[in-house]
Each structure stands twice: as C-alpha cells, then as structure tokens.
Design a protein around this motif. Structure first.
Motif, PDB file in Angstrom:
ATOM      1  N   LEU A  24      24.243 -53.868 -35.477  1.00 40.48           N
ATOM      2  CA  LEU A  24      25.084 -54.716 -34.610  1.00 40.48           C
ATOM      3  C   LEU A  24      24.396 -55.973 -34.068  1.00 40.48           C
ATOM      4  CD1 LEU A  24      26.248 -51.811 -32.217  1.00 40.48           C
ATOM      5  CD2 LEU A  24      27.553 -52.996 -33.725  1.00 40.48           C
ATOM      6  N   SER A  25      23.168 -56.263 -34.358  1.00 40.36           N
ATOM      7  CA  SER A  25      22.511 -57.410 -33.826  1.00 40.36           C
ATOM      8  C   SER A  25      22.665 -58.467 -34.644  1.00 40.36           C
ATOM      9  CB  SER A  25      21.142 -57.278 -33.760  1.00 40.36           C
ATOM     10  OG  SER A  25      20.498 -57.091 -35.107  1.00 40.36           O
ATOM     11  N   TYR A  26      23.451 -58.190 -36.260  1.00 38.87           N
ATOM     12  CA  TYR A  26      23.525 -59.287 -37.102  1.00 38.87           C
ATOM     13  C   TYR A  26      24.813 -59.035 -38.049  1.00 38.87           C
ATOM     14  CZ  TYR A  26      21.557 -55.688 -40.236  1.00 38.87           C
ATOM     15  OH  TYR A  26      20.984 -54.422 -40.837  1.00 38.87           O
ATOM     16  N   CYS A  27      25.608 -58.078 -37.684  1.00 34.19           N
ATOM     17  CA  CYS A  27      26.716 -57.830 -38.512  1.00 34.19           C
ATOM     18  C   CYS A  27      27.933 -59.001 -38.340  1.00 34.19           C
ATOM     19  CB  CYS A  27      27.454 -56.622 -38.142  1.00 34.19           C
ATOM     20  SG  CYS A  27      27.877 -56.343 -36.492  1.00 34.19           S
ATOM     21  N   MET A  32      30.486 -60.556 -45.851  1.00 33.59           N
ATOM     22  CA  MET A  32      30.146 -59.192 -46.317  1.00 33.59           C
ATOM     23  C   MET A  32      29.079 -58.460 -45.901  1.00 33.59           C
ATOM     24  SD  MET A  32      30.060 -58.301 -50.412  1.00 33.59           S
ATOM     25  CE  MET A  32      32.041 -58.666 -50.876  1.00 33.59           C
ATOM     26  N   LEU A  33      29.227 -57.351 -45.439  1.00 29.61           N
ATOM     27  CA  LEU A  33      28.076 -56.430 -45.020  1.00 29.61           C
ATOM     28  C   LEU A  33      27.974 -55.066 -45.830  1.00 29.61           C
ATOM     29  CD1 LEU A  33      25.598 -55.757 -43.234  1.00 29.61           C
ATOM     30  CD2 LEU A  33      27.172 -54.941 -41.622  1.00 29.61           C
ATOM     31  N   ILE A  34      26.866 -54.995 -46.571  1.00 30.51           N
ATOM     32  CA  ILE A  34      26.928 -53.782 -47.534  1.00 30.51           C
ATOM     33  C   ILE A  34      25.649 -52.895 -47.173  1.00 30.51           C
ATOM     34  CG2 ILE A  34      26.419 -53.148 -49.767  1.00 30.51           C
ATOM     35  CD1 ILE A  34      27.281 -56.049 -50.538  1.00 30.51           C
ATOM     36  N   LEU A  35      25.826 -51.561 -47.135  1.00 32.71           N
ATOM     37  CA  LEU A  35      24.831 -50.907 -46.771  1.00 32.71           C
ATOM     38  C   LEU A  35      24.581 -49.956 -47.798  1.00 32.71           C
ATOM     39  CD1 LEU A  35      24.003 -48.581 -43.429  1.00 32.71           C
ATOM     40  CD2 LEU A  35      24.275 -47.440 -45.719  1.00 32.71           C
ATOM     41  N   TRP A  36      23.435 -49.841 -48.581  1.00 31.69           N
ATOM     42  CA  TRP A  36      23.267 -48.999 -49.572  1.00 31.69           C
ATOM     43  C   TRP A  36      22.266 -47.875 -49.095  1.00 31.69           C
ATOM     44  CZ3 TRP A  36      24.381 -49.979 -54.711  1.00 31.69           C
ATOM     45  CH2 TRP A  36      23.630 -48.713 -55.521  1.00 31.69           C
ATOM     46  N   ASN A  37      22.705 -46.757 -49.574  1.00 32.25           N
ATOM     47  CA  ASN A  37      21.869 -45.308 -48.887  1.00 32.25           C
ATOM     48  C   ASN A  37      20.968 -44.943 -50.043  1.00 32.25           C
ATOM     49  OD1 ASN A  37      21.192 -43.160 -47.693  1.00 32.25           O
ATOM     50  ND2 ASN A  37      22.873 -42.131 -47.946  1.00 32.25           N
ATOM     51  N   ASN A  38      19.995 -45.006 -49.874  1.00 30.75           N
ATOM     52  CA  ASN A  38      18.894 -44.479 -50.706  1.00 30.75           C
ATOM     53  C   ASN A  38      18.338 -43.378 -50.652  1.00 30.75           C
ATOM     54  OD1 ASN A  38      18.399 -46.167 -52.933  1.00 30.75           O
ATOM     55  ND2 ASN A  38      16.978 -47.599 -51.993  1.00 30.75           N
ATOM     56  N   SER A  39      18.859 -42.662 -49.605  1.00 31.45           N
ATOM     57  CA  SER A  39      18.534 -41.349 -49.085  1.00 31.45           C
ATOM     58  C   SER A  39      19.227 -40.045 -49.945  1.00 31.45           C
ATOM     59  CB  SER A  39      18.783 -41.075 -47.444  1.00 31.45           C
ATOM     60  OG  SER A  39      18.343 -42.029 -46.724  1.00 31.45           O
ATOM     61  N   PRO A  40      18.405 -39.547 -50.857  1.00 32.49           N
ATOM     62  CA  PRO A  40      19.182 -38.374 -51.440  1.00 32.49           C
ATOM     63  C   PRO A  40      19.650 -37.276 -50.623  1.00 32.49           C
ATOM     64  CG  PRO A  40      17.161 -39.119 -52.607  1.00 32.49           C
ATOM     65  CD  PRO A  40      17.099 -39.841 -51.289  1.00 32.49           C
ATOM     66  N   ASN A  41      20.840 -36.681 -50.644  1.00 33.03           N
ATOM     67  CA  ASN A  41      21.487 -35.744 -50.101  1.00 33.03           C
ATOM     68  C   ASN A  41      21.423 -35.825 -48.568  1.00 33.03           C
ATOM     69  OD1 ASN A  41      21.655 -34.265 -52.619  1.00 33.03           O
ATOM     70  ND2 ASN A  41      19.625 -33.908 -52.407  1.00 33.03           N
ATOM     71  N   ASP A  42      21.390 -37.220 -47.984  1.00 33.38           N
ATOM     72  CA  ASP A  42      21.320 -37.299 -46.571  1.00 33.38           C
ATOM     73  C   ASP A  42      22.259 -38.504 -46.276  1.00 33.38           C
ATOM     74  OD1 ASP A  42      20.774 -37.564 -43.737  1.00 33.38           O
ATOM     75  OD2 ASP A  42      18.999 -38.442 -44.167  1.00 33.38           O
ATOM     76  N   ASP A  51      32.369 -46.233 -36.544  1.00 32.29           N
ATOM     77  CA  ASP A  51      33.483 -47.408 -36.130  1.00 32.29           C
ATOM     78  C   ASP A  51      33.238 -48.680 -36.629  1.00 32.29           C
ATOM     79  OD1 ASP A  51      30.879 -46.939 -34.982  1.00 32.29           O
ATOM     80  OD2 ASP A  51      31.625 -47.776 -33.006  1.00 32.29           O
ATOM     81  N   LEU A  52      32.022 -48.734 -37.411  1.00 29.31           N
ATOM     82  CA  LEU A  52      31.755 -50.075 -38.117  1.00 29.31           C
ATOM     83  C   LEU A  52      32.774 -50.445 -39.338  1.00 29.31           C
ATOM     84  CD1 LEU A  52      27.932 -50.600 -37.503  1.00 29.31           C
ATOM     85  CD2 LEU A  52      30.031 -51.101 -35.943  1.00 29.31           C
ATOM     86  N   LYS A  53      33.670 -50.783 -39.059  1.00 31.14           N
ATOM     87  CA  LYS A  53      34.845 -50.480 -40.185  1.00 31.14           C
ATOM     88  C   LYS A  53      34.536 -51.852 -41.308  1.00 31.14           C
ATOM     89  CE  LYS A  53      37.247 -47.641 -38.365  1.00 31.14           C
ATOM     90  NZ  LYS A  53      37.258 -46.158 -38.689  1.00 31.14           N
ATOM     91  N   SER A  54      33.875 -52.668 -40.928  1.00 29.02           N
ATOM     92  CA  SER A  54      33.505 -53.777 -41.867  1.00 29.02           C
ATOM     93  C   SER A  54      32.364 -53.651 -42.801  1.00 29.02           C
ATOM     94  CB  SER A  54      33.138 -55.241 -41.160  1.00 29.02           C
ATOM     95  OG  SER A  54      31.728 -54.908 -40.435  1.00 29.02           O
TER      96      SER A  54
END
Length: 284
Positions: A24-27, A32-42, A51-54
């Motif tokens: 939230l401090s920088y969105c 364009m905001l991309i979150l890459w999940n490197n957490s296997p099975n989590d 609620d952060l639709k963007s």
C-alpha cells in the motif's frame, strides 16, 4: 519521447503479515503492479490482498528465484507500454512513494536514461540527486530500454547479486544510477541477529543453505565477468568474510553443516567459474 509508465514487481516468498502495508505504501505510484509468488503450495497470504484489485498475481508453482520473476515482469511491462520497471522486496516500504515517482519523471523528462534508487533507512536531504556506484534491488528503477540494450537479468544467478550484476553490466554501456535523496525507503538489510558469546557480540546471518550458496558463488562469478571492478583487497576481504561467517554459524547457527557446506561449495564453484545451480549435486 514515450510517456513515463512504471511497472512494479514484488517477489514474495512466505512473506510476513506486513506485506499488505508495504504494498500500500507504493501501489499508487505504479501503472502496473505485479506480485510474483515464489512460495510453493502457499497462497494463504494472498487472502489479505484480495481487495487490491490492481495487482496482477503470477506464479509457477515453484521457487523460480528473483531473476526469472523480474524477466517475466519486464516482458509484461514492455507488452503493456511501460517505460520503466521497479523491483521490490516483500519487506520494503516507502515513506513518500509519490515523490519518488515525481522525481523520476522529472529526470526522465530531462533526458536521463539510467537507473534510479531511493535512500534506504535514512535521509539524504543535502543531495536531492546524486550518482552512486550501486544500489539495492529493492526500490531500484530500471529503464526498459536499458534492459533491452544490455540484456535481461541473469536467471542463472537465481537470487544472489542479481541486482549488482545487472548494474555492473549496465555501467559497461555507460548507464549510471541516480539516488533520489528526498525519498526514503525502509528495508530490512540482510538476515542477521546479534548473539553474545564468550563476552562478544557477533552477527551470524540466518539465511538458509540455498541463499548462502548463491550469495557466495555469484559474488565471485562477477570477479570473472567484471575483472576491473573488484580489487585484490576487496576479493580477499570477501573470502575472509565467508570464513568468518562459517565460524559464526558453527558457534551459534542452526543447520550448521548444510549452511557451512553451501558457503564453501558456492565459494569453490565461484572461484572455478562453474555456474552450477544449488540443487545440482557436484561434490560431497
């Protein structure tokens, strides 16, 4: 000149509960905001971000490291017409992200084609803008046109020194890093804790074997790639530091043998210029 458009990628690996606060401090400064999940099975932590639709959520069901995620984000940024890419760690947050964007746009409009970095854990109000030799990957802004010219992030580096290698490679093409002194970013540097032993305080790192391997190997691989950027004294200081870190882990660390072995194996593979992934058994 293309209109300034900023893509941001934050790579997550079993993040703490402050992830939403940090994002939230920088969105608001991103196009364009991309979150890459490197957490296997989590994916449990993603519920807090619903609620952060963007946000664009991406993953590949395994830990791909940093460089792979950065490169996929860069490709998406290019396809969407973004001119710059900012890489973020999950534990970083800004005090004044909108000011960061404003300052970057100001310099881009003046014709600066290099990278940008915020001040980390402090302030630099005496120098609104200044050039620095290197910057942390979190909060660093890379021009997409620069990446196209010098090449993408080295995926064989996986996690360690991905940022430094890119910055040194870009420097060979004449690109510089501009620190924005009016902008402060809070960032947890390293993974160290203080322990008192024999009346002395020491700071062993708490990185796992894989991170210790890549930090050791990749730093030394860069000696081969950029021989003019590392003095003999700097190399000896780093090697001595690796030995000291092994001693600290032996005294107070957990999973001692695996972590020490990772440091020594990474150091050896770096010295012999062998680009071997951590999960490939090469000796011992």
């Amino acid at each position: 000149m293309n209109q300034f458009k900023l893509a941001i990628v934050v790579v997550c690996f079993h993040p703490r509960q402050d992830l939403k606060h940090n994002i939230l401090s920088y969105c608001q400064m991103s196009d364009m905001l991309i979150l890459w999940n490197n957490s296997p099975n989590d994916e449990s932590f993603l519920e807090d971000l619903a609620d952060l639709k963007s946000i664009i959520f991406l993953k590949s069901n395994k830990n791909e490291g940093l460089a792979f995620a950065y490169n996929r984000a860069y490709e998406m940024a290019i396809a969407s017409g973004c001119t710059h890419l900012m890489t973020m760690d999950q534990d970083s947050y800004f005090e004044n992200a909108q000011e960061y964007r404003r300052c970057i746009e100001e310099k881009v409009n003046e014709g600066f084609q290099g990278m940008f970095a915020p001040v980390i854990n402090g302030s630099n109000i005496l120098n609104r803008f200044r050039f620095i030799p290197h910057a942390a990957q979190s909060g660093c802004v890379f021009p997409c046109a620069m990446i196209e010219k010098v090449g993408m992030f080295r995926e064989d580096f996986f996690i360690g020194m991905v940022d430094v290698e890119m910055q040194l490679r870009a420097a060979q093409f004449g690109y510089r890093i501009m620190e924005v002194g009016a902008v402060n970013m809070h960032h947890q540097i390293g993974s160290e804790r203080q322990v008192r032993i024999f009346g002395k305080v020491i700071s062993p790192n708490d990185y796992g074997p894989m991170r210790n391997y890549y930090d050791s190997r990749n730093r030394i691989l860069m000696w081969h790639e950029f021989p003019d950027d590392f003095s003999f004294g700097a190399k000896m200081t780093f090697l001595l530091g690796r030995l000291k870190q092994c001693a600290k882990i032996f005294l107070v660390g957990e999973n001692k043998w695996q972590r020490i072995k990772a440091i020594m194996r990474g150091t050896w593979n770096g010295l012999t210029n062998r680009i071997i992934p951590y999960d490939v058994v090469d000796f011992g």
